[in-house]
Design a protein around this motif. Structure first.
Motif, PDB file in Angstrom:
ATOM      1  N   ALA A 247       0.830  -1.209   0.000  1.00  0.00           N
ATOM      2  CA  ALA A 247       0.000   0.000   0.000  1.00  0.00           C
ATOM      3  C   ALA A 247       0.863   1.257   0.000  1.00  0.00           C
ATOM      4  CB  ALA A 247      -0.924  -0.014   1.222  1.00  0.00           C
ATOM      5  N   PHE A 248       1.885   1.280   0.861  1.00  0.00           N
ATOM      6  CA  PHE A 248       2.769   2.445   0.918  1.00  0.00           C
ATOM      7  C   PHE A 248       3.525   2.620  -0.399  1.00  0.00           C
ATOM      8  CE2 PHE A 248       7.208   3.765   1.550  1.00  0.00           C
ATOM      9  CZ  PHE A 248       7.013   5.079   1.944  1.00  0.00           C
ATOM     10  N   GLY A 250       2.722   1.523  -3.352  1.00  0.00           N
ATOM     11  CA  GLY A 250       1.823   1.912  -4.431  1.00  0.00           C
ATOM     12  C   GLY A 250       1.558   3.404  -4.438  1.00  0.00           C
ATOM     13  N   ARG A 251       1.297   3.981  -3.256  1.00  0.00           N
ATOM     14  CA  ARG A 251       1.042   5.427  -3.188  1.00  0.00           C
ATOM     15  C   ARG A 251       2.302   6.228  -3.514  1.00  0.00           C
ATOM     16  NH1 ARG A 251      -1.599   3.706   1.604  1.00  0.00           N
ATOM     17  NH2 ARG A 251       0.227   4.402   2.800  1.00  0.00           N
ATOM     18  N   TRP A 252       3.442   5.791  -3.003  1.00  0.00           N
ATOM     19  CA  TRP A 252       4.676   6.548  -3.170  1.00  0.00           C
ATOM     20  C   TRP A 252       5.158   6.525  -4.618  1.00  0.00           C
ATOM     21  CZ3 TRP A 252       9.960   5.617  -4.194  1.00  0.00           C
ATOM     22  CH2 TRP A 252      10.821   6.659  -3.831  1.00  0.00           C
ATOM     23  N   LEU A 253       5.121   5.331  -5.244  1.00  0.00           N
ATOM     24  CA  LEU A 253       5.622   5.218  -6.614  1.00  0.00           C
ATOM     25  C   LEU A 253       4.663   5.814  -7.629  1.00  0.00           C
ATOM     26  CD1 LEU A 253       7.193   1.629  -6.679  1.00  0.00           C
ATOM     27  CD2 LEU A 253       8.364   3.835  -6.650  1.00  0.00           C
ATOM     28  N   THR A 254       3.360   5.846  -7.302  1.00  0.00           N
ATOM     29  CA  THR A 254       2.408   6.447  -8.238  1.00  0.00           C
ATOM     30  C   THR A 254       2.730   7.921  -8.481  1.00  0.00           C
ATOM     31  OG1 THR A 254       0.682   4.909  -7.543  1.00  0.00           O
ATOM     32  CG2 THR A 254      -0.035   6.917  -8.657  1.00  0.00           C
ATOM     33  N   LEU A 263       5.147   2.397 -12.957  1.00  0.00           N
ATOM     34  CA  LEU A 263       3.903   3.137 -12.736  1.00  0.00           C
ATOM     35  C   LEU A 263       2.694   2.209 -12.794  1.00  0.00           C
ATOM     36  CD1 LEU A 263       2.548   5.855 -12.295  1.00  0.00           C
ATOM     37  CD2 LEU A 263       2.519   6.156 -14.790  1.00  0.00           C
ATOM     38  N   ILE A 264       2.672   1.282 -13.748  1.00  0.00           N
ATOM     39  CA  ILE A 264       1.554   0.336 -13.855  1.00  0.00           C
ATOM     40  C   ILE A 264       1.512  -0.574 -12.633  1.00  0.00           C
ATOM     41  CG2 ILE A 264       0.643  -1.599 -15.179  1.00  0.00           C
ATOM     42  CD1 ILE A 264       1.750  -0.267 -17.695  1.00  0.00           C
ATOM     43  N   LEU A 269      -0.759  -2.120  -7.185  1.00  0.00           N
ATOM     44  CA  LEU A 269      -0.531  -2.304  -5.758  1.00  0.00           C
ATOM     45  C   LEU A 269      -1.374  -1.332  -4.940  1.00  0.00           C
ATOM     46  CD1 LEU A 269       3.347  -2.794  -5.650  1.00  0.00           C
ATOM     47  CD2 LEU A 269       1.583  -4.543  -5.418  1.00  0.00           C
ATOM     48  N   ARG A 270      -1.534  -0.129  -5.427  1.00  0.00           N
ATOM     49  CA  ARG A 270      -2.342   0.857  -4.713  1.00  0.00           C
ATOM     50  C   ARG A 270      -3.818   0.475  -4.730  1.00  0.00           C
ATOM     51  NH1 ARG A 270      -2.529   7.376  -6.098  1.00  0.00           N
ATOM     52  NH2 ARG A 270      -3.905   7.970  -4.369  1.00  0.00           N
ATOM     53  N   TYR A 271      -4.264  -0.119  -5.822  1.00  0.00           N
ATOM     54  CA  TYR A 271      -5.676  -0.495  -5.945  1.00  0.00           C
ATOM     55  C   TYR A 271      -6.026  -1.650  -5.010  1.00  0.00           C
ATOM     56  CZ  TYR A 271      -9.960  -2.346  -7.997  1.00  0.00           C
ATOM     57  OH  TYR A 271     -11.231  -2.810  -8.178  1.00  0.00           O
ATOM     58  N   ASP A 272      -5.168  -2.666  -4.919  1.00  0.00           N
ATOM     59  CA  ASP A 272      -5.439  -3.831  -4.059  1.00  0.00           C
ATOM     60  C   ASP A 272      -4.133  -4.276  -3.410  1.00  0.00           C
ATOM     61  OD1 ASP A 272      -6.518  -5.955  -2.761  1.00  0.00           O
ATOM     62  OD2 ASP A 272      -6.957  -7.157  -4.539  1.00  0.00           O
ATOM     63  N   PRO A 273      -3.669  -3.599  -2.369  1.00  0.00           N
ATOM     64  CA  PRO A 273      -2.373  -3.930  -1.776  1.00  0.00           C
ATOM     65  C   PRO A 273      -2.358  -5.274  -1.061  1.00  0.00           C
ATOM     66  CG  PRO A 273      -3.491  -2.267  -0.461  1.00  0.00           C
ATOM     67  CD  PRO A 273      -4.303  -2.446  -1.703  1.00  0.00           C
TER      68      PRO A 273
END
Length: 443
Positions: A247-248, A250-254, A263-264, A269-273
């Motif tokens: 989750a972390f 996904g948010r950080w790399l986005t 990015l993909i 990962l951000r959508y379903d960590p």
């Protein structure tokens, strides 16, 4: 229920070549579960103290046989997890037929039951094949089990498909298929299993502490409970770390990723960590056990190398090798579950992959994103799992009164990480087919 069974049978008979690999994996999982259970029943049915010309006397005493039976039963856990993964990918693979049945009035619960029954049918074939192979091995070795063992054999052959169907229902409880040919997963994804693991581990550690305060003549040994509690605590921590870090990350790399593949992967990962935590749970537990086992094995071999005859040493090394084989088998099954889970993820996102391919995203970028989705959250989780296994090994070495004998346990997480990436790479051929723009015709 009869109608669901009839529909599941028709779907199983009408499966095309693309679905036979899934049915074959389900059959293989049922065959392994049946084989482990049948061997466990055979060993458990041996009466009293006997002399068995196998395993250097490891099966002669009832207490030692109980340990062997427990090892075989524990091997059923990763097998059942593998069958659950096969059921999930089975639910999303027949998306178009599922959509037609939903349009005809079938409910989501009925579709889940049909998928579970279809898995049960494949498991019935696997359990029957496993029993046939086991019977042939009994005839070849000339062993005649007791009548009570045959009752256990029949119970195993019947129970494996039923348990597999229940596992499939549990695995599909959040899978929803809509009449518009869309499959998604719903339900909470906040690491509740990890919290449950923490609570259970804390209970075992507390029980070990209470047993340590009891008088020694009661015969209780708290060390086994302490080790089991440490393993569960570390495994739960590794599972939680996989979801939280995903989750972390996904948010950080986005917000900061410059590479399209990163990015993909970060967006997924951000959508379903917690999807990574669910898929990697068995692997993380096996890593904890594997690191601890390699360290404990080194301590035992060093202690047994002095003062034991070759005959006595063979008795202990046979037990150690049996435990090591169980760990390797559990690792192999968990890797197969990871490969199936990765394939299920690709099959579920076929529409998005096809849209990205049609928009001009190269296949290489999609393949790198799929591998990064496994590699990024798995690295810190395996690091934590390795640290937990090392703690278990150090505790045992301290109790045994020996020093550090080897650094080999530290290589176990590295080997598991490389094996996980190879297992995830097995989904790349499916990714090429799923990302074909022709999939957009069915949107």
């Amino acid at each position: 229920m009869k109608a669901d069974i009839r529909i599941a049978w028709i779907l199983a008979r009408g499966s095309d070549r693309r679905e036979w690999w899934r049915l074959s994996l389900t059959l293989l999982g049922a065959l392994l579960a049946t084989g482990f259970a049948l061997v466990a029943v055979t060993v458990a049915a041996v009466p009293g103290q006997v002399s068995i010309p196998y395993a250097h006397g490891l099966l002669d005493q009832p207490g030692q046989r109980a340990g062997v039976v427990l090892t075989l039963v524990l091997l059923l856990v990763p097998v059942l997890g593998f069958l659950g993964q096969c059921a999930r990918i089975g639910a999303v693979h027949r998306h178009r037929r599922t959509a037609r049945m939903r349009l005809a009035g079938a409910s989501p619960a009925q579709m889940r039951r049909i998928a579970a029954v279809e898995s049960g049918i494949a498991c019935t074939a696997g359990s029957t094949a496993g029993f046939a192979a086991f019977a042939v091995s009994l005839v070849a070795t000339g062993h005649t089990p007791r009548p009570v063992a045959w009752v256990g054999f029949v119970a195993v052959v019947v129970a494996v498909p039923l348990v597999a169907a229940l596992v499939s229902v549990f695995a599909l409880r959040h899978v929803v298929a809509s009449p518009l040919d869309h499959v998604r997963t719903t339900g909470p994804g906040r690491g509740r299993r990890a919290v449950l693991g923490f609570v259970l581990a804390a209970g075992l550690i507390a029980a070990a502490g209470l047993l340590a305060l009891l008088p020694a003549n009661l015969g209780f040994t708290p060390f086994a409970l302490l080790v089991l509690g440490l393993v569960l605590f570390t495994g739960a921590g590794a599972i939680w770390a996989a979801g939280a870090f995903a989750a972390f990350l996904g948010r950080w790399l986005t917000l900061r990723a410059k590479s399209p593949a990163v990015l993909i992967a970060a967006s997924r990962l951000r959508y379903d960590p917690w999807a990574a935590a669910r898929t990697h749970a068995a692997l993380l537990l096996v890593t904890v056990v594997g690191v601890g086992f390699v360290g404990v094995r080194g301590v035992l071999l060093e202690a047994l190398s002095v003062g034991y005859t070759p005959t006595d040493l063979a008795f202990y090394t046979t037990g150690i090798d049996l435990a090591g084989s169980a760990v390797l088998i559990a690792l192999a099954i968990s890797l197969c579950g990871l490969a199936v889970g990765t394939a299920e993820s690709v099959a579920t996102r076929r529409r998005g992959l096809a849209a990205q391919a049609a928009a001009g995203v190269p296949h290489r970028v999609l393949a790198e994103a799929a591998l990064l989705e496994t590699a990024l959250p798995l690295a810190p989780a395996l690091l934590l799992a390795g640290a937990g296994g090392t703690v278990v090994y150090l505790v045992y070495a301290t109790v045994a009164g020996t020093g550090l004998v080897t650094l080999l346990p530290l290589l176990v997480p590295v080997a598991v990480y490389a094996a996980c990436l190879l297992a995830a790479a097995t989904s790349l051929p499916l990714l090429r087919r799923a990302a074909h723009p022709a999939e957009l015709r069915f949107t």
